[in-house]
Design a protein around this motif. Sequence first.
Motif, mmCIF file in Angstrom:
data_model
loop_
_atom_site.group_PDB
_atom_site.id
_atom_site.type_symbol
_atom_site.label_atom_id
_atom_site.label_comp_id
_atom_site.label_asym_id
_atom_site.label_seq_id
_atom_site.Cartn_x
_atom_site.Cartn_y
_atom_site.Cartn_z
ATOM 1 N N LEU A 117 0.843 -1.185 0.000
ATOM 2 C CA LEU A 117 0.000 0.000 0.000
ATOM 3 C C LEU A 117 0.881 1.240 0.000
ATOM 4 C CD1 LEU A 117 -2.660 -0.950 2.715
ATOM 5 C CD2 LEU A 117 -2.720 -1.422 0.258
ATOM 6 N N ARG A 175 -5.832 -1.012 -1.805
ATOM 7 C CA ARG A 175 -5.344 -1.940 -2.827
ATOM 8 C C ARG A 175 -6.200 -1.815 -4.088
ATOM 9 N NH1 ARG A 175 -5.482 -7.869 -1.309
ATOM 10 N NH2 ARG A 175 -4.474 -7.174 0.604
ATOM 11 N N SER A 184 -1.034 2.040 -4.960
ATOM 12 C CA SER A 184 -0.892 0.759 -4.269
ATOM 13 C C SER A 184 -0.868 -0.395 -5.258
ATOM 14 C CB SER A 184 -2.037 0.568 -3.270
ATOM 15 O OG SER A 184 -1.888 1.458 -2.172
#
Length: 286
Positions: free
Chosen positions: A17, A61, A66
């Motif tokens: 992340l 995500r 990320s």
Amino acid sequence: MSMLQVETDSLGRPIELYYEDTGYGPPVVLLHGYPFDHAMWEEQAFALASGGCRVISYDRRGFGQSSKPVDGYNFNRFADDLKAVLETLDLHDVTLVGFSMGAGEAVRYMSRHLGQRVTRLALVSAITPGMSRSKDHPEGEDEAKFDDIATRIRADRFAYIEQFVARLLDGGNCSRATVEWIKSLAVPATRIAMLACVRAFAETDFTGDMAAAINLPALVIHGTEDRIAPFAAHGKRTSDLLPGSIFRPYEGGTHGLFATHGAMLSEDLLGLVRTPPTLTLPPPVF
């Protein structure tokens, strides 16, 4: 560039992340909305850091900078990712702020991980207690609504982003440049992530998660003219499920309060951070 590993995929590749960590003082963790990234919090992050807070924001995500795996797009996994952020950065006495989809992540974290490290909670333009229609939530959307969204994303996700941002702001007082900037925040998201999150919205009921947050100072902020998560079905119901919370309707506000009511939202969040955990919240800022 700050990256934090939360797990590995089935081939052993890291899932990371992207996060930003700015300022000094009591920590505030900001969870962004769909389909944007951490940068949507620009005004609030600046105000909080300038007001003496340590501000942590990160890209979910599949979004922003990320990692973009092919799976893991459900609220349990998102709550686990949040847990990894709090633990890796060793944050305590956290004010957790969730916008829209991020509000769902916040309350799922409170129930799934017992609210560890969190002492204050703010839910802004929340999708809680759920998006889909059910016996207990008759104001929710039909399954066909989510199918239509998925169809439009598959056909032309950039056209969908433009339509979504128009509804998000709904005539709010934003410059054309700001509107274009907001649309740009959704472009890095993958089609996989966007589609999977639509399914997560449709399938997740947060009603049972809400009780985990009732003993915290909690602030529920919602625009009365929100067209994405309508006021009565989401803002009012979320407040009702958190009986100790302060409910602050933003009269005439749309879903995109971070942009249309940015300064007002920043002041209210600063007020929450400055509230001792055992005391009631200060009066609303008007």
